[in-house]
Design a protein around this motif. Structure first.
Motif, short mmCIF file in Angstrom:
data_model
loop_
_atom_site.label_atom_id
_atom_site.label_comp_id
_atom_site.label_asym_id
_atom_site.label_seq_id
_atom_site.Cartn_x
_atom_site.Cartn_y
_atom_site.Cartn_z
N LYS A 203 -13.92 102.22 3.35
CA LYS A 203 -12.83 103.14 3.04
C LYS A 203 -12.79 104.24 4.08
N GLU B 259 -12.40 107.75 5.82
CA GLU B 259 -12.80 109.08 5.40
C GLU B 259 -12.20 110.11 6.34
N LEU B 260 -11.81 111.25 5.78
CA LEU B 260 -11.27 112.34 6.58
C LEU B 260 -12.42 113.09 7.23
N ASP C 170 4.58 105.25 6.35
CA ASP C 170 3.25 104.86 5.90
C ASP C 170 3.28 103.37 5.58
N TRP D 38 1.22 100.32 3.13
CA TRP D 38 0.26 100.09 2.05
C TRP D 38 0.60 98.80 1.33
N THR E 36 4.18 109.87 2.71
CA THR E 36 2.88 109.23 2.66
C THR E 36 2.63 108.69 1.28
N ASP F 33 -0.01 108.16 -1.68
CA ASP F 33 -1.31 108.52 -2.25
C ASP F 33 -1.84 107.26 -2.92
N ILE G 46 -5.12 111.49 2.04
CA ILE G 46 -6.44 110.87 2.11
C ILE G 46 -7.45 111.80 1.44
N ASP G 47 -8.37 111.22 0.68
CA ASP G 47 -9.48 111.97 0.06
C ASP G 47 -9.00 113.15 -0.78
N PRO H 148 -7.56 102.85 8.48
CA PRO H 148 -8.45 102.49 7.38
C PRO H 148 -9.71 101.75 7.82
N SER I 16 -11.48 105.22 10.52
CA SER I 16 -11.19 106.64 10.28
C SER I 16 -10.65 107.38 11.50
#
Length: 286
Positions: A20, A22-23, A87, A89, A139, A141, A187-188, A245, A248
């Motif tokens: 996953k 990560e920021l 975005d 997804w 974006t 979520d 993100i996060d 993804p 990062s």
């Protein structure tokens, strides 16, 4: 039994082979890719997706253009002439589209395209009662199954739509509000916000900001500076952004060479006879 075990292990590896994203807190520039689009950037496990005002492009992560859709608005019920940031997804490209002309917008909607074919699939209608008057980017979520939209003309709010119901779900008051929001990425439990708030005439850097969206019951949240984009080759017009993804990496789209008036190109800076669109790729340091 051995064959069954191997099949199960291959399936598990395929499912979890990508950690996953990560920021990070700090990034360093890794490379710059020249691209066709000037508006938005999205990324999945295999490809970069770039939007121009009136087209969608798909690139390999080596920068090879492999697919394009230069007539993306023909199947829409309402006329459009402008993509913002985008975005991707679950195999779908989410785009904010509208009619845009020198800062004035109409026909706002979330238009969804197939990531494999770049063809239009369906739209989520904009709700005028939200107060939103323009869509500069959006974006997804992924943790909440919602889509957020930004407004270039009035950066005071981010607007949220539920992807299950396809209905407007509320807005978040940004304090202080960034100037000329161009792109957003969730993100996060946070949203990164790219803002074209540097004056290119004076070589001022644009910026990326961050706001916490973890608690959807909150109607307001404080915005903090995430990164000053001083490493652009020339101060210009920051656009969309995304996080890869698979590793990062921070991706930021930027244009240089063109003078901008109320969001529209109006000629070139000295030394340029065309606008350059560049994808800046930053590696997470920590």
């Amino acid at each position: 039994m051995k064959k069954i075990f191997l099949v199960i292990m291959v399936c598990l590896f395929s499912q979890f082979s990508f950690a996953k994203a990560e920021l990070g807190n700090e990034y360093k520039l890794k490379t710059i890719l020249s691209v066709e689009g000037r508006q938005g950037i999205a990324v999945d496990e295999k490809y970069y997706y770039v939007s121009s005002s009136t087209a969608l492009y798909k690139y390999t992560k080596d920068g090879e253009l492999v697919q394009e859709n230069k007539t993306p608005f023909t199947a829409l019920e309402k006329e459009a002439n402008h993509f913002g940031d985008i975005d991707v997804w679950n195999g779908e490209i989410y785009t904010g589209i509208e009619i845009f002309d020198f800062g004035v917008s109409k026909n706002i909607q979330v238009a969804v395209y197939d990531a494999e074919t770049l063809e239009y699939k369906y739209s989520i209608p904009w709700i005028a009662e939200s107060g939103q008057v323009e869509v500069s980017g959006l974006t997804v979520d992924r943790d909440r199954n919602t889509v957020w939209m930004s407004d270039w003309t009035k950066g005071k709010y981010l607007y949220r739509y539920n992807l299950e119901t396809k209905k407007y779900d509320g807005k978040l008051h940004l304090r202080p509000d960034p100037q000329y929001v161009q792109g957003i990425f969730a993100i996060d439990g946070k949203i990164l916000i790219s803002a074209d708030d540097g004056d290119a005439d004076y070589d001022e850097a644009d910026n990326i900001y961050m706001v916490d969206i973890l608690d959807y019951s909150k109607t307001a949240a404080y915005v903090t500076l995430f990164r000053e984009m001083k490493d652009f080759l020339r101060a210009g017009e920051i656009e969309g952004l995304a996080i890869d993804p698979t590793n990062s990496d921070l991706l930021v789209l930027s244009n240089r060479g063109t003078r901008i008036d109320r969001g529209m190109p109006v000629g070139f800076y000295p030394g340029y006879d065309k606008e350059l669109h560049e994808l800046y790729i930053y590696e997470k340091v920590k």
